[in-house]
Design an enzyme around this catalytic site. Sequence first.
Site, PDB file in Angstrom:
ATOM      1  N   ARG A 117      49.821  40.321  36.099  1.00 14.24           N
ATOM      2  CA  ARG A 117      50.618  39.157  36.444  1.00 14.24           C
ATOM      3  C   ARG A 117      51.302  38.578  35.200  1.00 14.24           C
ATOM      4  O   ARG A 117      50.757  38.587  34.114  1.00 14.24           O
ATOM      5  CB  ARG A 117      49.689  38.117  37.086  1.00 14.24           C
ATOM      6  CG  ARG A 117      50.409  36.916  37.703  1.00 14.24           C
ATOM      7  CD  ARG A 117      49.445  36.101  38.550  1.00 14.24           C
ATOM      8  NE  ARG A 117      50.112  34.936  39.152  1.00 14.24           N
ATOM      9  CZ  ARG A 117      49.743  33.684  38.935  1.00 14.24           C
ATOM     10  NH1 ARG A 117      48.728  33.414  38.137  1.00 14.24           N
ATOM     11  NH2 ARG A 117      50.364  32.691  39.520  1.00 14.24           N
ATOM     12  N   LYS A 182      36.629  39.446  35.711  1.00 14.71           N
ATOM     13  CA  LYS A 182      37.726  39.968  36.530  1.00 14.71           C
ATOM     14  C   LYS A 182      37.510  41.449  36.806  1.00 14.71           C
ATOM     15  O   LYS A 182      37.495  42.272  35.903  1.00 14.71           O
ATOM     16  CB  LYS A 182      39.071  39.737  35.834  1.00 14.71           C
ATOM     17  CG  LYS A 182      40.268  40.135  36.693  1.00 14.71           C
ATOM     18  CD  LYS A 182      41.565  39.623  36.111  1.00 14.71           C
ATOM     19  CE  LYS A 182      42.766  40.038  36.960  1.00 14.71           C
ATOM     20  NZ  LYS A 182      44.022  39.456  36.478  1.00 14.71           N
ATOM     21  N   ARG A 315      42.051  27.816  36.879  1.00 18.45           N
ATOM     22  CA  ARG A 315      40.917  28.134  36.012  1.00 18.45           C
ATOM     23  C   ARG A 315      39.699  27.323  36.448  1.00 18.45           C
ATOM     24  O   ARG A 315      39.831  26.139  36.755  1.00 18.45           O
ATOM     25  CB  ARG A 315      41.205  27.800  34.548  1.00 18.45           C
ATOM     26  CG  ARG A 315      42.383  28.549  33.936  1.00 18.45           C
ATOM     27  CD  ARG A 315      42.018  29.991  33.612  1.00 18.45           C
ATOM     28  NE  ARG A 315      43.113  30.646  32.926  1.00 18.45           N
ATOM     29  CZ  ARG A 315      44.100  31.286  33.527  1.00 18.45           C
ATOM     30  NH1 ARG A 315      44.157  31.313  34.850  1.00 18.45           N
ATOM     31  NH2 ARG A 315      45.058  31.882  32.829  1.00 18.45           N
TER      32      ARG A 315
END
Length: 320
Positions: A117, A182, A315
């Site tokens: 991204r 992630k 976040r």
Amino acid sequence: LQTTLMIKSTHPEFEKLIAGNPVNSTLELVDFLEGIDVPYMTQGSVLALNPGIEPLDEAAIRSELQRLVSESQMSILDLEIHRVTQSTNDVVMQRLAESQSTAILCAAEMQTAGKGRRGRRWISPFGRNIYLTYGRFIDRQLSELGGLSLVIGMVVVDVLRAMGLEQVGLKWPNDILLGGGKLGGILLELRTSDTGGIGIVAGVGLNLALDVKESLSIDQPWSAISSQLEMPRNTLLGALGGRIVNAIQAFEDVGFDSFAEKWSEYNLYAGQQVNVIRGSETISGIDNGVDQEGNLLLRTGAGLEVHNSGEVSLRPVTRT
């Protein structure tokens, strides 16, 4: 049922190795293997791949696709397997520029310019992870596509949970998380058309396994499926492809509404304190889910705010 299959960006002797046939070592073949960092061994003049590599296999992937996807969808689906490519999203984007009547599912063993991204690089070593992109034109307006990356993420989580990875979930709008790191991401790109419809390019990257060297290039906490279980790569890729094909068809038919109702089952930060980053501004609030367009709903002291995924990043609040 048939798909159009092409294996690209490879070396003929490498395909013999993948098929399990003995191959004489040549300088050209060794250069190819070392250029893509594939481990191999030699005995005399004969070369073999190290055990433990599960190369992408067209028959296994096609079997999963046929199990999940309707005959009408399969009839327009082109399957491309690249041993090496710059970016599966770029391959599919180019194919959509050439034809608006075909759907394309592109997988790669390795990406030399994998895309994350906002222009970030996606670490894409050979033969261990999932790099997969599906693309086709759908009959929807640009303004109706806000929730599509969430839909793709939900499908990915469904497949992973069904294969035994129970703790996996999502962070709005496109991160797949496991154990606080992630695990993967969704990259959705669009192509407009003069004749109507929108070209959807939906890319998925998933970490099956990363070594220490590769992990040093990642600038955030990460995770890999191999930390919890072994997952057959071809079965996983075929299942992901099939479920994404079906989900995009459902999205074209009924929109995001039916998916929005289930977002809380996937959202790892539901009801939690989060920060929304917009440029140099940080906005704190409670993750209140998403609206019918896939926008983030943030409960702040000033009330309920709506944030678009193209404008902000989310976040979690770090507690000390």
